[in-house]
Design a protein around this motif. Structure first.
Motif, PDB file in Angstrom:
ATOM      1  N   ASN A 181     -30.100  -6.732 -14.886  1.00 12.68           N
ATOM      2  CA  ASN A 181     -30.970  -7.855 -14.388  1.00 12.68           C
ATOM      3  C   ASN A 181     -30.182  -8.827 -13.545  1.00 12.68           C
ATOM      4  O   ASN A 181     -30.371  -9.727 -12.673  1.00 12.68           O
ATOM      5  CB  ASN A 181     -31.613  -8.710 -15.210  1.00 12.68           C
ATOM      6  CG  ASN A 181     -32.679  -7.594 -16.136  1.00 12.68           C
ATOM      7  OD1 ASN A 181     -33.255  -6.922 -15.309  1.00 12.68           O
ATOM      8  ND2 ASN A 181     -33.461  -7.851 -17.103  1.00 12.68           N
TER       9      ASN A 181
ATOM     10  N   LEU B 285     -29.297  -7.763 -10.191  1.00 11.77           N
ATOM     11  CA  LEU B 285     -30.433  -8.059  -9.223  1.00 11.77           C
ATOM     12  C   LEU B 285     -30.627  -9.162  -8.982  1.00 11.77           C
ATOM     13  O   LEU B 285     -30.849  -9.353  -7.646  1.00 11.77           O
ATOM     14  CB  LEU B 285     -31.847  -7.174 -10.197  1.00 11.77           C
ATOM     15  CG  LEU B 285     -31.823  -5.805 -10.274  1.00 11.77           C
ATOM     16  CD1 LEU B 285     -32.723  -5.404 -11.439  1.00 11.77           C
ATOM     17  CD2 LEU B 285     -31.716  -5.002  -9.139  1.00 11.77           C
TER      18      LEU B 285
ATOM     19  N   THR C 299     -29.663  -5.213  -5.093  1.00  6.86           N
ATOM     20  CA  THR C 299     -30.779  -4.405  -5.279  1.00  6.86           C
ATOM     21  C   THR C 299     -30.459  -3.136  -4.342  1.00  6.86           C
ATOM     22  O   THR C 299     -29.837  -3.002  -3.510  1.00  6.86           O
ATOM     23  CB  THR C 299     -32.107  -5.226  -4.650  1.00  6.86           C
ATOM     24  OG1 THR C 299     -31.763  -5.547  -3.362  1.00  6.86           O
ATOM     25  CG2 THR C 299     -32.134  -6.395  -5.462  1.00  6.86           C
TER      26      THR C 299
ATOM     27  N   ARG D 178     -24.501  -9.464   0.347  1.00  2.84           N
ATOM     28  CA  ARG D 178     -25.329 -10.662   1.102  1.00  2.84           C
ATOM     29  C   ARG D 178     -24.430 -11.845   1.293  1.00  2.84           C
ATOM     30  O   ARG D 178     -25.005 -12.781   1.362  1.00  2.84           O
ATOM     31  CB  ARG D 178     -26.380 -11.037   0.127  1.00  2.84           C
ATOM     32  CG  ARG D 178     -27.343  -9.779  -0.280  1.00  2.84           C
ATOM     33  CD  ARG D 178     -28.657 -10.256  -0.920  1.00  2.84           C
ATOM     34  NE  ARG D 178     -29.214  -9.191  -1.558  1.00  2.84           N
ATOM     35  CZ  ARG D 178     -30.205  -8.389  -1.041  1.00  2.84           C
ATOM     36  NH1 ARG D 178     -30.887  -8.441   0.522  1.00  2.84           N
ATOM     37  NH2 ARG D 178     -30.793  -7.339  -1.000  1.00  2.84           N
TER      38      ARG D 178
ATOM     39  N   MET E 203     -39.160   2.826 -11.188  1.00  7.05           N
ATOM     40  CA  MET E 203     -38.446   2.177 -11.192  1.00  7.05           C
ATOM     41  C   MET E 203     -38.694   0.976 -12.323  1.00  7.05           C
ATOM     42  O   MET E 203     -39.973   0.934 -12.686  1.00  7.05           O
ATOM     43  CB  MET E 203     -38.330   1.330  -9.914  1.00  7.05           C
ATOM     44  CG  MET E 203     -37.259   1.969  -8.670  1.00  7.05           C
ATOM     45  SD  MET E 203     -37.686   1.233  -7.214  1.00  7.05           S
ATOM     46  CE  MET E 203     -36.605  -0.101  -7.240  1.00  7.05           C
ATOM     47  N   GLU E 204     -37.893   0.165 -12.805  1.00  2.51           N
ATOM     48  CA  GLU E 204     -38.267  -0.769 -13.835  1.00  2.51           C
ATOM     49  C   GLU E 204     -39.039  -2.139 -13.171  1.00  2.51           C
ATOM     50  O   GLU E 204     -38.426  -2.310 -12.026  1.00  2.51           O
ATOM     51  CB  GLU E 204     -36.975  -1.157 -14.591  1.00  2.51           C
ATOM     52  CG  GLU E 204     -36.507  -0.123 -15.689  1.00  2.51           C
ATOM     53  CD  GLU E 204     -35.461  -0.648 -16.430  1.00  2.51           C
ATOM     54  OE1 GLU E 204     -35.220  -1.604 -16.583  1.00  2.51           O
ATOM     55  OE2 GLU E 204     -34.684   0.444 -17.071  1.00  2.51           O
TER      56      GLU E 204
ATOM     57  N   PRO F 259     -38.459  -5.324 -13.242  1.00  2.11           N
ATOM     58  CA  PRO F 259     -37.535  -6.559 -12.846  1.00  2.11           C
ATOM     59  C   PRO F 259     -36.729  -6.056 -11.522  1.00  2.11           C
ATOM     60  O   PRO F 259     -36.504  -6.656 -10.519  1.00  2.11           O
ATOM     61  CB  PRO F 259     -36.479  -6.573 -14.022  1.00  2.11           C
ATOM     62  CG  PRO F 259     -37.435  -6.177 -15.226  1.00  2.11           C
ATOM     63  CD  PRO F 259     -38.244  -5.056 -14.723  1.00  2.11           C
ATOM     64  N   GLU F 260     -36.589  -4.636 -11.337  1.00  2.00           N
ATOM     65  CA  GLU F 260     -36.034  -4.046 -10.248  1.00  2.00           C
ATOM     66  C   GLU F 260     -36.813  -4.349  -9.070  1.00  2.00           C
ATOM     67  O   GLU F 260     -36.329  -4.425  -7.798  1.00  2.00           O
ATOM     68  CB  GLU F 260     -35.188  -2.727 -10.605  1.00  2.00           C
ATOM     69  CG  GLU F 260     -34.505  -1.999  -9.607  1.00  2.00           C
ATOM     70  CD  GLU F 260     -33.718  -0.823  -9.964  1.00  2.00           C
ATOM     71  OE1 GLU F 260     -34.029  -0.504 -11.264  1.00  2.00           O
ATOM     72  OE2 GLU F 260     -32.991  -0.432  -9.301  1.00  2.00           O
TER      73      GLU F 260
ATOM     74  N   ALA G 187     -37.213  -7.843  -7.976  1.00  2.00           N
ATOM     75  CA  ALA G 187     -36.039  -8.326  -7.367  1.00  2.00           C
ATOM     76  C   ALA G 187     -35.723  -7.721  -5.882  1.00  2.00           C
ATOM     77  O   ALA G 187     -35.678  -8.368  -4.960  1.00  2.00           O
ATOM     78  CB  ALA G 187     -34.815  -8.147  -8.226  1.00  2.00           C
ATOM     79  N   LYS G 188     -36.157  -6.317  -5.768  1.00  2.00           N
ATOM     80  CA  LYS G 188     -35.941  -5.817  -4.705  1.00  2.00           C
ATOM     81  C   LYS G 188     -36.803  -6.266  -3.700  1.00  2.00           C
ATOM     82  O   LYS G 188     -36.554  -6.703  -2.354  1.00  2.00           O
ATOM     83  CB  LYS G 188     -36.068  -4.353  -4.676  1.00  2.00           C
ATOM     84  CG  LYS G 188     -35.878  -3.440  -3.355  1.00  2.00           C
ATOM     85  CD  LYS G 188     -35.831  -1.925  -3.415  1.00  2.00           C
ATOM     86  CE  LYS G 188     -36.313  -1.343  -2.415  1.00  2.00           C
ATOM     87  NZ  LYS G 188     -35.448  -1.710  -1.250  1.00  2.00           N
TER      88      LYS G 188
ATOM     89  N   TYR H 101     -36.033 -10.097  -2.360  1.00  2.00           N
ATOM     90  CA  TYR H 101     -34.817  -9.782  -1.668  1.00  2.00           C
ATOM     91  C   TYR H 101     -35.066  -9.246  -0.348  1.00  2.00           C
ATOM     92  O   TYR H 101     -34.367  -9.634   0.846  1.00  2.00           O
ATOM     93  CB  TYR H 101     -33.434  -9.101  -2.320  1.00  2.00           C
ATOM     94  CG  TYR H 101     -32.799 -10.353  -2.961  1.00  2.00           C
ATOM     95  CD1 TYR H 101     -31.858 -11.152  -2.225  1.00  2.00           C
ATOM     96  CD2 TYR H 101     -32.690 -10.210  -4.434  1.00  2.00           C
ATOM     97  CE1 TYR H 101     -31.099 -11.850  -2.877  1.00  2.00           C
ATOM     98  CE2 TYR H 101     -31.597 -10.929  -5.029  1.00  2.00           C
ATOM     99  CZ  TYR H 101     -31.057 -11.969  -4.395  1.00  2.00           C
ATOM    100  OH  TYR H 101     -30.060 -12.837  -4.635  1.00  2.00           O
ATOM    101  N   ASP H 102     -35.734  -8.091  -0.221  1.00  2.00           N
ATOM    102  CA  ASP H 102     -36.201  -7.496   1.002  1.00  2.00           C
ATOM    103  C   ASP H 102     -36.878  -8.661   2.052  1.00  2.00           C
ATOM    104  O   ASP H 102     -36.682  -8.785   3.157  1.00  2.00           O
ATOM    105  CB  ASP H 102     -37.084  -6.283   0.798  1.00  2.00           C
ATOM    106  CG  ASP H 102     -36.265  -5.031   0.313  1.00  2.00           C
ATOM    107  OD1 ASP H 102     -34.878  -5.249   0.487  1.00  2.00           O
ATOM    108  OD2 ASP H 102     -36.862  -4.032  -0.382  1.00  2.00           O
TER     109      ASP H 102
END
Lengths: 72, 669
Positions: free
Chosen positions: A25, A28, A33, A55, B238-239, B241-242, B245-246, B249-250
């Motif tokens: 976490n 992330l 990611t 990044r 996928m979890e 939180p992942e 977040a992904k 961020y994307d």
């Protein structure tokens, strides 16, 4: 292949994070990611931790954590 | 009442600088409700707008103490709006927090800081476009240009909630789950303090703090949340939180491409920081450079400059102030007892401490520079391998270096360690690193007993402290704090030239702390001490302090310290008073010997040998820290048991090592 297999200056794309939930976490949130590009910058003088760039910013992480970050 | 705004931002975003710019001299330190953690507040210049400085965080979740403090403040205290400081030189990651703030549906004003740094790197950021995309008001600013910041109050008071289409960047299944869960939460909406869609998102994200809160009000919603989460996780493998977040961020990467020209080039181009790091984290040079820098810091603090400030302060307190006060008291015809109370008690006690204030300020000057420049993070990076061997993280270096100034901020600095085990261990070990208040004790004793090599003696004590901390790390991590391993994840921020204003504010804060301690705890202790050593138990004035009630008490406990080489009553009393503040040790000695600080050296030479003096210093160094540090330990460990263990451990170690020094030393000499 994981981050530690990169040579200084080389980059790769994150595939997945095989780490404990807490560390995962944290990484992330910092932008590590799946799909993000990471660069291996250098190893600390004593061989651990390592400096990576993700990044656009520098992050120090221990080798054992870096080994849990697989690349495409 | 004016409005209140919360200041948030990532670590290293320049949040503290912005806070200082906005509030200037109006800032003060208070406590967070619930947890007594330092909370900085201030008023924006020429207005009645309050600003509360939240801890620097990367994310609006509840994984660390700092994050929980920020989350609780925004969701419970409900400020009128949020000022979000974003570093333009690290836009993607800084906007992650912004995105999470927008998800909360609270009014956000964005300060785009570090624009000067970006300009220097020849990166173009279209802040107008960014403002349009996020539908926010953005104030661009940099160290070279604070003009726009001056108008912040006009922007703030609009209190607009952005009509930014939150959640649009989440995949359909996530959006659907948020809506479904929000519907369920609507049943109990009147009892929920926050936006239900945001709460739904937090349940799906498995935010501990929020789930705990909602469980009591709407258990069904939490259960539904788990069900929805499992469904998505099963489908995507996928979890959650992942996934979240992904997707965030994307989206942030997409935004960055729109507002930064040539984004990819800007992300990989070598910066000045990269060049400096080539030297400061160099394979061979890094460690020698670190040692040289630290030796220089302590040399300047202790001898280079420190000596001179002490000499000046002694002259000021001992000659100027004392003489003026005596003359003044005599003119008004004060009795001998009042003169004794004021001169021997108060000036003797408080003065002995005040003398060292400039030196403490010098040490904090250097610590502030090490931190603000970004070098502190490199020290942690370079030293991590060594600390790992002792069961700690390289990040423990920061609390310990700060602790060399004062254990109180040192222990508070452990909050950046996410790993609970690392944090507990570091809290217990930091007091072994000699603090600024103990330094005066060494200086006095070293000057009295080792005049020709006082530097080496002081240095050896610092080394002893580090050694004991290391060994304790090894022992305690094996015996008491097994289990979870330590870890290390630390941002290595860009190198920056420290702002003089920030450094000055930190120095002044420490001086204020010290002076207020001198004016309260030490003042009271000095008066009590003077009283206890001037009277016996029948409250009649004694001629010799050795007949006083304090002496009777001292004599009672003195035998405990005999094996350490200093079983006299004055020293025993000094240990006890030292719990109030380490600086009081000197005050106690000077008050009880009935002499000024200058003449104290001769009195001490009469009762100690060099060996027992060294044993004494080792005990002062290692034994339980002062009350202030103990109370911070309690607050950060959040357990009396752990705190009790720490104090007992520290004092036992001190006793053992001092005894070893004295007993083994006696055999050799």
């Amino acid at each position: 292949m994981t981050i530690v297999d990169l040579k200084p200056g080389q980059s790769g794309q994150i595939l997945e994070l095989n780490l404990s939930t807490k560390i995962k976490n944290k990484l992330l949130e910092l932008g590590l990611t799946p799909g993000a590009s990471v660069m291996f910058v250098r190893t600390a003088p004593l061989g651990d931790p390592i400096n990576i760039k993700v990044r656009g910013f520098n992050l120090g992480i221990r080798r054992e954590i870096a080994q849990g970050i697989t690349l495409k | 009442m004016g409005k209140t705004y919360a200041l948030t931002g990532n670590p290293n975003s320049g949040k503290t600088t912005i806070f200082n710019e906005l509030t200037g001299a109006t800032q003060y330190v208070g406590n967070w409700s619930g947890v007594t953690v330092e909370k900085k507040e201030g008023t924006i210049k020429n207005s009645d707008i309050q600003v509360v400085d939240l801890p620097g965080i990367y994310s609006m979740s509840s994984n660390s103490l700092d994050e929980v403090i920020a989350l609780n403040y925004i969701t419970k205290d409900k400020p009128d709006g949020i000022i979000n400081v974003v570093s333009a030189s690290n836009l993607q990651r800084n906007l992650y927090l912004t995105l999470q703030l927008l998800e909360m549906k609270v009014p956000v004003t964005l300060i785009l800081n570090m624009m000067d740094e970006v300009k220097r790197r020849k990166i173009n950021i279209d802040h107008l476009k960014l403002a349009q995309i996020l539908s926010l008001r953005i104030i661009p600013t940099g160290a070279d240009d604070r003009k726009e910041l001056k108008n912040i109050k006009d922007t703030l008071t609009l209190d607009e909630v952005s009509n930014f289409n939150r959640f649009s960047y989440f995949s359909e299944d996530v959006q659907k789950a948020i809506n479904e869960l929000a519907q369920k939460l609507r049943e109990t909406e009147h009892r929920l303090e926050n936006d239900i869609h945001w709460l739904a998102l937090k349940i799906l994200e498995h935010d501990r703090e929020i789930i705990e809160r909602i469980k009591i009000i709407n258990l069904g919603a939490v259960e539904l949340g788990y069900k929805l989460r499992d469904e998505i996780q099963k489908q995507t493998k996928m979890e959650l939180p992942e996934i979240l977040a992904k997707q965030r961020y994307d989206y942030l990467r997409e935004i960055s491409e729109q507002v930064i020209e040539d984004l990819d080039k800007s992300l990989v181009t070598e910066t000045v920081t990269d060049k400096i790091d080539k030297v400061l984290t160099h394979r061979i040079l890094a460690i020698p450079l670190f040692l040289t820098i630290m030796l220089m810091v302590y040399y300047v603090t202790i001898t280079g400059l420190g000596d001179k400030t002490i000499a000046f302060m002694e002259w000021l307190v001992g000659d100027v102030i004392t003489k003026t006060v005596i003359a003044g008291l005599n003119t008004v015809g004060a009795s001998e007892m009042v003169v004794s109370l004021v001169v021997d008690g108060i000036i003797g006690g408080v003065g002995a401490v005040v003398v060292f204030v400039p030196q403490i300020m010098i040490l904090f000057f250097f610590i502030a520079i090490l931190e603000d420049s970004g070098y502190m993070a490199r020290i942690a990076f370079v030293m991590d391998k060594i600390f790992k061997k002792f069961g700690l993280s390289g990040k423990s270096v920061i609390p310990m270096l700060v602790g060399s100034g004062c254990s109180v901020p040192g222990i508070m600095a452990t909050r950046t360690l996410e790993n609970e085990r690392d944090r507990k261990l570091t809290i217990i070990l930091t007091p072994f690193i000699s603090c600024g208040a103990k330094l005066p004790v060494y200086l006095l004793f070293a000057a009295a007993f080792f005049p020709s090599n006082s530097h080496i003696i002081v240095f050896s004590l610092y080394l002893l402290g580090i050694l004991v901390a290391i060994l304790s790390g090894v022992i305690l991590s094996k015996l008491r704090y097994r289990g979870e391993d330590s870890d290390f994840i630390l941002e290595l921020p860009p190198y920056r030239i420290p702002r003089l204003k920030n450094v000055a504010i930190r120095m002044w804060d420490k001086a204020k702390d010290f002076l207020s301690k001198a004016g309260t705890v030490i003042f009271a202790a000095s008066v009590i001490l003077w009283f206890a050593q001037s009277f016996d138990f029948s409250f009649s004035r004694v001629v010799e302090p050795s007949d006083s009630m304090l002496a009777s008490f001292g004599k009672l406990i003195a035998p405990v310290f005999s094996p350490l080489g200093f079983g006299d009553w004055i020293t025993s009393v000094a240990f006890i008073t030292g719990f109030a503040a380490k600086e009081i040790v000197i005050s106690t000695l000077s008050v009880l010997h009935g002499v000024s600080e200058g003449a104290l050296v001769t009195s001490l030479q009469n009762i100690y040998s060099p060996l027992s003096a060294y044993s004494f210093m080792a005990f002062i160094l290692l034994a339980s820290p002062c009350f202030a540090a103990i109370s911070v330990m309690k607050r950060e460990l959040n357990s009396w048991r752990e705190t009790g263990f720490a104090v007992l451990y520290q004092t036992s170690v001190a006793y053992l090592i001092s005894m070893l020094i004295y007993q083994v030393g006696s055999l050799i000499i």
